[in-house]
Design a protein around this motif. Structure first.
Motif, short mmCIF file in Angstrom:
data_model
loop_
_atom_site.label_atom_id
_atom_site.label_comp_id
_atom_site.label_asym_id
_atom_site.label_seq_id
_atom_site.Cartn_x
_atom_site.Cartn_y
_atom_site.Cartn_z
N THR A 34 0.87 -1.18 0.00
CA THR A 34 0.00 0.00 0.00
C THR A 34 0.90 1.23 0.00
N SER A 35 0.31 2.39 0.06
CA SER A 35 1.10 3.62 0.09
C SER A 35 1.86 3.78 1.39
N GLU A 36 1.56 2.94 2.39
CA GLU A 36 2.21 3.05 3.69
C GLU A 36 2.82 1.74 4.19
N LYS A 37 2.65 0.63 3.45
CA LYS A 37 3.16 -0.66 3.91
C LYS A 37 3.93 -1.38 2.81
N ALA A 38 4.93 -2.18 3.23
CA ALA A 38 5.79 -2.88 2.28
C ALA A 38 6.40 -4.10 2.97
N ALA A 39 7.20 -4.87 2.24
CA ALA A 39 7.85 -6.05 2.81
C ALA A 39 8.97 -6.52 1.90
N ARG A 40 9.92 -7.26 2.49
CA ARG A 40 10.95 -7.98 1.75
C ARG A 40 10.90 -9.43 2.20
N VAL A 41 10.93 -10.36 1.23
CA VAL A 41 10.75 -11.78 1.54
C VAL A 41 11.83 -12.60 0.85
N GLN A 42 12.52 -13.46 1.61
CA GLN A 42 13.50 -14.38 1.07
C GLN A 42 12.78 -15.60 0.50
N VAL A 43 13.28 -16.10 -0.63
CA VAL A 43 12.67 -17.27 -1.26
C VAL A 43 13.73 -18.08 -2.00
N GLN A 44 13.59 -19.40 -2.03
CA GLN A 44 14.46 -20.29 -2.79
C GLN A 44 13.69 -20.73 -4.03
N VAL A 45 14.20 -20.38 -5.21
CA VAL A 45 13.49 -20.63 -6.46
C VAL A 45 14.06 -21.87 -7.14
N PRO A 46 13.26 -22.92 -7.34
CA PRO A 46 13.73 -24.11 -8.05
C PRO A 46 13.70 -23.89 -9.56
N GLY A 47 14.75 -24.30 -10.26
CA GLY A 47 14.79 -24.12 -11.70
C GLY A 47 13.73 -24.93 -12.41
N GLY A 48 13.03 -24.29 -13.33
CA GLY A 48 12.02 -24.97 -14.12
C GLY A 48 10.76 -25.33 -13.36
N GLN A 49 10.58 -24.79 -12.15
CA GLN A 49 9.41 -25.14 -11.34
C GLN A 49 8.81 -23.87 -10.73
N SER A 50 7.70 -24.08 -10.03
CA SER A 50 7.03 -22.99 -9.33
C SER A 50 7.15 -23.19 -7.83
N VAL A 51 7.16 -22.10 -7.11
CA VAL A 51 7.18 -22.15 -5.66
C VAL A 51 6.17 -21.14 -5.14
N ARG A 52 5.49 -21.50 -4.07
CA ARG A 52 4.50 -20.61 -3.47
C ARG A 52 5.00 -20.19 -2.08
N VAL A 53 5.06 -18.87 -1.87
CA VAL A 53 5.50 -18.37 -0.57
C VAL A 53 4.32 -18.29 0.37
N ARG A 54 4.61 -18.30 1.65
CA ARG A 54 3.56 -18.15 2.64
C ARG A 54 2.89 -16.79 2.50
N PRO A 55 1.64 -16.65 2.93
CA PRO A 55 0.98 -15.33 2.87
C PRO A 55 1.86 -14.25 3.48
N VAL A 56 2.02 -13.16 2.78
CA VAL A 56 2.90 -12.08 3.20
C VAL A 56 2.09 -11.00 3.91
N GLU A 57 2.47 -10.70 5.14
CA GLU A 57 1.81 -9.64 5.91
C GLU A 57 2.68 -8.40 5.87
N PRO A 58 2.30 -7.38 5.10
CA PRO A 58 3.13 -6.17 5.00
C PRO A 58 3.24 -5.46 6.34
N THR A 59 4.33 -4.73 6.51
CA THR A 59 4.57 -3.96 7.73
C THR A 59 4.72 -2.48 7.36
N PRO A 60 4.62 -1.59 8.35
CA PRO A 60 4.79 -0.16 8.06
C PRO A 60 6.09 0.10 7.30
#
Length: 373
Positions: free
Chosen positions: A82-108
Motif C-alpha cells: 500500500t502507500s504506507e506498507k511494504a515487505a521484503r521476503v527471502q525465497v528459494q526458487v527451483p529451476g524450471g518449477q514454481s514455488v508458493r511463498v507463505r501469505p505475506v503480511e506487509p509492515t509499516p
C-alpha cells in the motif's frame, strides 16, 4: 532417409539427457514465484526482485501475484503493498518449477525525505534519483530539490543522484519500519560550471547572484527580509518566534533556528512539557526556557503555535492574510480560522490565546485575535 532421421532424433535425445547446449537448459535456469499479500492496494501494489527490478508483477484485487522468470536459487522479493506498507521476503526458487511463498503480511514502510543542493548555491538543474535494485528509478525532484521516496521495506539501500553538469553522487541509508529519514545530498559543481558562474545558471531559492558570479545570501540590506541586516553576506537580526530562518543569527535571544516537522526552519524556544503561557502578572525573566509566549503551547519540548488554531509556524505567519470566508483561512492552515473584515484570524477566550501584539477582542463572529489599537 529414415536412418538419417533416426540419427538426428537419437543425437537430440542424447544431448537433452546430457544437459548440453544453452537452449535446452534455459527453462531450468528460471522459476516462478506465486504468493498473496494479506493487505494490499491494487492501485499501488507491486512485487519485484531485489537487484533486478525489471522482474516484476502487479498484484490483483485479492492480493495474489505471480512473478515469472525468476533466476533459480536464493532470491529476495521487494514488495510494495500500500502507500504506507511494504515487505521484503527471502525465497528459494527451483529451476524450471514454481514455488508458493507463505501469505505475506506487509509492515509499516520507511521513507527517505531527500534534500539535494549544490555546494555553491547554483540553481539545481533537472535531477534524477534512483534507489538501486528497486523499482524506484529516475524519480524527479521538485523545484526546491526535495523528494519523498517510498514506501520502502525495512532494509538498507544505495541512493544515486544524477544531474547534468554534476558527477553522479551516491549515498547509503537504512529505512526502518515506519521511519521517515531525512537524506541531504550535496552535489559538487563541475569546474566548467564554476567558470560560467551564477549569471549563467542562476541561484537556488533564497540566494542572490552577486557581481563576482557567486551565489550569496545577500550583498546588500535590500536582499534581506524586513528587520534583518546584511552582514558578511548573510542576513542577521532578531526574528520573533516562528520567523523563517537559516541560522541562530536570525533569531531573538533565548531562541534558536530549528527545522520543524512541517519541513521548514523557524525560530523556536525551548520549554518544559505542560508549561503554557504564564499569567500576565508573573515575571517571566527567569522562566524563558520553560514558559511559552501567548498563542504558543509546549509541544515536544518546543514552544509552537497552539495546535488547536494553527497547523504550524507557516500557518501562524498567515494571520491577517486576505480572505473571503472562513474556508479560505482553513486552507492556509488556520484550523479554526475566522474571516473577519476580509482578514484571517482565530477565535480566542483570553489575550493569552493570541500571538504577538494581538489581543482578544469582540467581533461580529465572536471573540477573535486582532492587533490591539
Amino acid at each position: 532417409m529414415r536412418s538419417t532421421f533416426h540419427i538426428a532424433v537419437a543425437t537430440l535425445l542424447t544431448c537433452v539427457a546430457a544437459g548440453c547446449g544453452n537452449l535446452e537448459n534455459a527453462p531450468f535456469r528460471v522459476g516462478t514465484v506465486h504468493g498473496q499479500l494479506t493487505e494490499s492496494d491494487p492501485a499501488v501494489a507491486m512485487v519485484s526482485l531485489v537487484e533486478q527490478p525489471g522482474v516484476s508483477s502487479h498484484v490483483d484485487a485479492d492480493g495474489h501475484f505471480t512473478l515469472r522468470d525468476v533466476p533459480s536459487g536464493p532470491a529476495e522479493l521487494f514488495i510494495v503493498a500500500t502507500s504506507e506498507k511494504a515487505a521484503r521476503v527471502q525465497v528459494q526458487v527451483p529451476g524450471g518449477q514454481s514455488v508458493r511463498v507463505r501469505p505475506v503480511e506487509p509492515t509499516p514502510a520507511g521513507f527517505f525525505d531527500l534534500r539535494v543542493k549544490t555546494t555553491n548555491g547554483f540553481r539545481l538543474p533537472a535531477t534524477e534519483v534512483s534507489v538501486e535494485g528497486t523499482p524506484f528509478q529516475r524519480l524527479l525532484l521538485d523545484a526546491q530539490g526535495r523528494l519523498r521516496v517510498g514506501p520502502l521495506p525495512d532494509g538498507c539501500y544505495a541512493v544515486s543522484v544524477t544531474a547534468i553538469g554534476f558527477p553522479r553522487t551516491q549515498t547509503e541509508a537504512c529505512a526502518g519500519p515506519g521511519e521517515r529519514k531525512e537524506l541531504k545530498v550535496d552535489l559538487e559543481v563541475d569546474a566548467s560550471l564554476l567558470e560560467q558562474g551564477c549569471q549563467e545558471h542562476g541561484c537556488e531559492e533564497g540566494l542572490v547572484c552577486a557581481p563576482n558570479k557567486k551565489c550569496l545570501e545577500c550583498f546588500g540590506n535590500g536582499h534581506c527580509p524586513g528587520g534583518l541586516t546584511c552582514r558578511g553576506n548573510r542576513c542577521e537580526g532578531s526574528g520573533p518566534l516562528c520567523a523563517p530562518c537559516t541560522g541562530d543569527w536570525q533569531c531573538a535571544p533565548d531562541t534558536h533556528c530549528e527545522v520543524l516537522p512541517e519541513g521548514n526552519a523557524a525560530c523556536v524556544a525551548r520549554c518544559t512539557p505542560g508549561a503554557g503561557a504564564p499569567p500576565p502578572s508573573q515575571d517571566t525573566r527567569d522562566d524563558r526556557a520553560t514558559q511559552c509566549a501567548p498563542g504558543f503551547t509546549c509541544q515536544s519540548d518546543r514552544c509552537l503555535p497552539d495546535a488547536a488554531n494553527f497547523a504550524g509556524c507557516h500557518a501562524l505567519r498567515r494571520m491577517d492574510a486576505p480572505c473571503t470566508d472562513d474556508a479560505s483561512c482553513h486552507e492556509l492552515g488556520l484550523l479554526s480560522g475566522r474571516c473577519v473584515s476580509g482578514a484571517c484570524t482565530v477565535p480566542c477566550a483570553t489575550d493569552r490565546d493570541c500571538p504577538g501584539s494581538r489581543r482578544c477582542v469582540t467581533s461580529s463572529v465572536g471573540d477573535v485575535c486582532q492587533v490591539g489599537t
